[in-house]
Structure formats: C-alpha cells, structure tokens
Design a protein around this motif. Structure first.
Motif: not given
Length: 566
Positions: A65-71, A119-124, A128-136
């Motif tokens: 949940t860290i807000d400061r991020r570059s991605a 970050a989502f899932g056991v393997f997190q 950042q990948h949401f825009r390319k693969d929103p359905d996942y």
C-alpha cells in the motif's frame, strides 16, 4: 514471516500444480515455496490459521500500500484516470479492507479511504501491469493458485533468460536467488551479490531473504517424500548445504605426484606467477573424474576433497588411469565432536586467572565474562551474533595486546581460535603432541601438559589440523570463495587458511564473516566472489575488509583451503 510449518502447509496444498509447472525448467518446488513466503509471507501464514477455506485464503493474498512509487500508478488520480481505473481502484480498495480484517498490520492503513493494494496473488503481480492486462486483475485471475502461478512462471522464464540460465537443467540456491532478484526488480547486478531488491526498514534485502527461505524450504519434505533435503540444525548452528557428490560420467583417473601437491587450476594453463590461477591442491593418489581433454596438456576434472566439490584443470603429467570402479569419498562433517579417543583439548585453566583481551597472548583461551556467543535459530539472528563477536573481540583495538602485532610476531591463529570458540566451533589453540595422539587413539587417558602432551598451534599447524582432524570436529572444505561467502552469509563460521612453504615462517588464517549492505565481499562482473569479507589479526588487524584479492595464492604459500563450520 513464514516458518517451516507454513511451508509444510503450502506444499501440502499446492505441491501438485507447482511440480507440474516447473517440469522442464531449473525452477524448483522449494524455490516457488520460498518465493511465495517472500512475496506474501506476512499474509497467508496468518490467514491459514484463521480460515479453513484454502480458496478464501488465496483471495486475500494482497498487499503493498506504499504510495510513493515511480511505476504506474504513481498516484490514486493516475489510476482513476486510466481506462477502467475506477473499477480497479474499487477492487483494490475492497481487497485491502477484506484482508485487513484478518491481518492486524494492515488495520490502520485500511481505515484511510484513499489507500488501496498495489499487488495481487500469492506471488504478487504488481498493479503496474493493469493497463496492459486489465482482465487479469478485474477477473480476479490472481485469486486462483493456477492463475497466480502461471503468471509467476512467465516472469520467472523472463528472469531465467535475463540471467543467462535458459537451457539449464539445475541451478544452485545462490543462482535461484538471483533469479528471484530479477523477479522482484526486473534486473540484477551480479557483482553486488544478494544484497539487492526490496529492503524493509532495518530488514534484509530481498535477495538474501529469499536465499534464506530457499534453504529453509529444503528442511520441509515434499508430500510423500522419505524426508527433507536438509536436516534442521540445532540452535547456534547455520543451515549449511550438504557436501555435493561428484556427478556421473567422466574417466576415472588419479593424482600421481612425487613432491608436494597437484595444483588444480581455473584454466588449462600455468599462470604467471604459477600459483595465481590455482583453485585447489590435491594429494598423491587422490581419485578424480576427467570430463574433458587433454587440451594444451591439461584435463578438465571434477572431484570431491574434504567435503568440497572441486572443478578445474590438472596437468596430464600428474594424472594416471584409475580403476573403473574407484570411488570418490564424500567427506561429511561429524554432527558432534568426539567424546572419546582423540578429543578436543584446551590449555587448563589456572585458579584465579582470567585471560583477557588486554593481556599479551598466551596459550590460554579468552575467558572474560559477558562474551557474546552464537545461539540463534534463524540466519538473521546468526548474522547479528557473528557481528557481535567481531565487535566484542575488537581485533583492531590497540589496547587489546592479545592480537596486536609485535616486531617479531603476529596473532592470526589466536584471533581465529577466539572467534571460533565464541561462535561454537572448535579450532584449537593447543593440540595434542604426537605421542599423546597415539596414546589417546589406543584408548588411554592423557593429561594436558603444555610442552609435553600439548603444544601451541600456529597458522601452519591449523592448516594441517583442519585437513587431518577438521571433519571430526564439524568442519568441511568449501570449493570456491563464492560458496564460502554464501554459507557464511547464512550464519556459518568460515575461514581461509594458507600454509607457508618455508617451514618456520608464518602461514595465515583469516575468518570470513557475513556481508552487510555497507560491507560487501568483492565480486567480479559475473558475481563470483574474488575476495570474501574477512576479519583477521596479523600484520594488519581489521574487523572487516576484503584485503588483497587471492592472497591465499601468494607464492610464499605452499597450499591453501577454504573451510566451513555450521
């Protein structure tokens, strides 16, 4: 964080899909188990104790949940402005609220309405990948084990390629940990070792923490297996890898030398100076397996010596054919020192006498009160305890005459003895004389008398003692400086010892100590350690340093070796 019981639960529930996923790759079930612990080990170990529904546990494996991020998204506003960003925020926000009901560490942040998970899932998988693969994300593919595992394996295949490990059938724990660093950061700087990747405040870097978890996973047997790969060590000892046997194949040969030892080299050539590219020394009659050559008069060989798996190039002049069924002995260090026969010996204590660091060196061991020791059960604890021993011994303190060099003497042997004694490993300050050894071997009781039945041990003597008696007291050789440093970073005791050619002149022994962010070992661009992190007394006393690279191969030394004690 996750422990061995959590790993056992994870393997029971997910071993099947993990075993299928890694088939044909050098990735292992233990590595995936460790990766899950590293990525979400603060979440699912708590959830599994509160929930019986495994699928429900998986749906709550979210975090970051860290807000400061570059991605992407660098802010909540950036996420909301993206296509379907409102849906993503709503899901990420609810995931945080749901998880925080069970994981108290997230309760406070979940009460802040602008906070959400990244970050989502056991393997997190990162948002950042949401825009390319929103359905996942929006279809919650990450919430199933097969879904999160498939995504993880895709990233790991990329990491294997990035590390140049494509086509490999097996990787070492150290190599797998570097693959994990790529998984975490997208890249790796091999020359920096494992102190890379995410590091929580005051915590351990991602790479080293993952390596620790891989080792821990080796103590947890797979479902249906006869037992674990490694046994859990007692408190105060590190989880050191077992000696590796020589691989199958190769032509059986043996060493034939009439003087000294055979020099095994890193390349099929004699270096200038001749000792510079030596990686090991082998005695007359020692069996080896030739896997290549002869090339330029050298065979590429592999063997095991005193517990170390050793590879290199040996001059064809010093090898002859051996029997086809000639075995290569695998030396395993004894789990406990001998209680009868040739046993450990110390200079007897003298009533009322305390041997202090401030006093000039004697044959007695330091016995000041409140000295630190090694009692931890985790790599972090053991690393801190070894650092405390270095600090307490204060080898560079000019007031500690025990270690301060004089015009005619240095005291590397005494510092090494004191270090090992505090760390729980036996390295003698005095040892039995030859007549006393014969009497002990015959079952007699022998009283330690300095100058009669016991003699003081100097660095050259310690070299011979480790070779002849080390395995009986828990020591084994390491094959390379890289292996030595990796095991010491687990909290093991390590030493480099070199025997002087000229008898009567001083050899040298230096302790190898765990790395820290500000105190790295020296590595080449490929990640091989060229100078471990050392602590020593000698002509130059220092608590931490890498010294001169390859000092143990100096032309003044007849032979050298790397030694480990759990």
């Amino acid at each position: 964080m996750a422990n061995a019981d959590d790993m056992a639960w994870f393997k029971r529930n997910f071993h099947g899909p993990m075993a299928r996923a890694v088939r044909g790759t050098p990735i292992t079930v233990d590595f995936l188990t460790a990766l899950a612990c590293q990525e979400t080990g603060e979440v699912w170990p708590l959830l599994r104790r509160k929930l019986t529904d495994v699928d429900r546990v998986l749906t709550l494996c979210v975090g970051d949940t860290i807000d400061r991020r570059s991605a992407f998204p660098a802010s909540r506003a950036e996420l909301l402005a993206a296509p379907r960003g409102q849906e993503m925020f709503a899901m990420a926000r609810q995931a945080l609220v749901d998880m925080a009901r069970f994981v108290k560490g997230y309760e406070a942040v979940a009460r802040q309405p602008a906070k959400y998970c990244h970050a989502f899932g056991v393997f997190q998988v990162d948002i950042q990948h949401f825009r390319k693969d929103p359905d996942y994300f929006l279809d919650r593919t990450w919430a199933s084990f097969e879904g999160t595992l498939e995504r993880a394996m895709g990233v790991l295949r990329f990491a294997l390629k990035k590390r140049g490990f494509e086509g490999c059938t097996a990787l070492s724990d150290l190599e797998l940990a570097t693959v994990g660093i790529v998984y975490n950061t997208g890249g790796v700087r091999a020359s920096a070792g494992l102190n890379q990747g995410f590091r929580p405040p005051g915590g351990t870097f991602y790479g080293q923490a993952l390596f620790d978890l891989i080792r821990l996973a080796h103590t947890v047997p797979d479902p249906g297996a006869a037992g674990p790969m490694l046994a859990v060590p007692p408190a105060g000892e590190a989880l050191v890898a077992a000696p590796l046997p020589v691989g199958a194949g190769g032509t059986p040969m043996k060493v034939t030398v009439s003087e000294g030892m055979l020099r095994l080299r890193s390349a099929p050539e004699i270096s200038d100076p001749p000792q510079k590219n030596v990686v090991a020394h082998l005695p007359d009659g020692h069996p080896v397996r030739a896997h290549s050559g002869p090339l330029k008069g050298f065979f590429g060989i592999e063997t095991s010596f005193k517990g170390a798996l050793i590879r290199g190039f040996a001059s064809a002049r010093f090898l002859v054919a051996d029997a086809p069924d000639a075995p290569i002995e695998l030396t395993r260090p004894a789990p406990t020192p001998p209680a009868a026969g040739i046993v450990a010996v110390h200079m007897p204590a003298k009533a009322g006498l305390v041997t202090r660091r401030r006093d000039p060196a004697t044959a007695r061991s330091v016995d000041e009160k409140n000295a630190p020791g090694r009692t931890g059960t985790t790599p972090d604890e053991l690393r801190r305890e070894l650092a405390a021993i270095v600090a307490w011994l204060g080898v560079d303190n000019p007031q500690f005459l025990r270690y301060r060099p004089t015009r005619t003497a240095t005291f590397c042997n005494i510092y090494a003895h004191d270090f090992c004694r505090l760390a729980g490993g036996y390295l003698p300050r005095v040892w039995w004389s030859s007549p006393a050894l014969l009497r002990l071997a015959a079952g007699a009781q022998v009283r330690p008398l300095l100058g009669d039945t016991i003699v003081e041990m100097r660095a050259n003597d310690l070299f011979r003692w480790l070779r002849d008696f080390g395995a009986d007291f828990g020591w084994r050789q390491a094959g390379t400086p890289t292996e030595l440093q990796a095991e010491v970073n687990q909290g093991a005791v390590g030493a480099i010892v070199a025997r002087r050619k000229e008898e009567g002149r001083s050899g040298h022994i230096a302790m190898v100590v765990p790395e820290a962010a500000a105190r790295p070992a020296r590595r080449d661009r490929g990640g091989a350690v060229t100078a471990p992190l050392q602590s020593q007394a000698g002509a130059d006393n220092f608590r931490y340093g890498t010294g001169r690279a390859n000092w143990w191969n100096g032309e003044q030394f007849a032979e050298s070796a790397f030694w480990l004690h759990a």
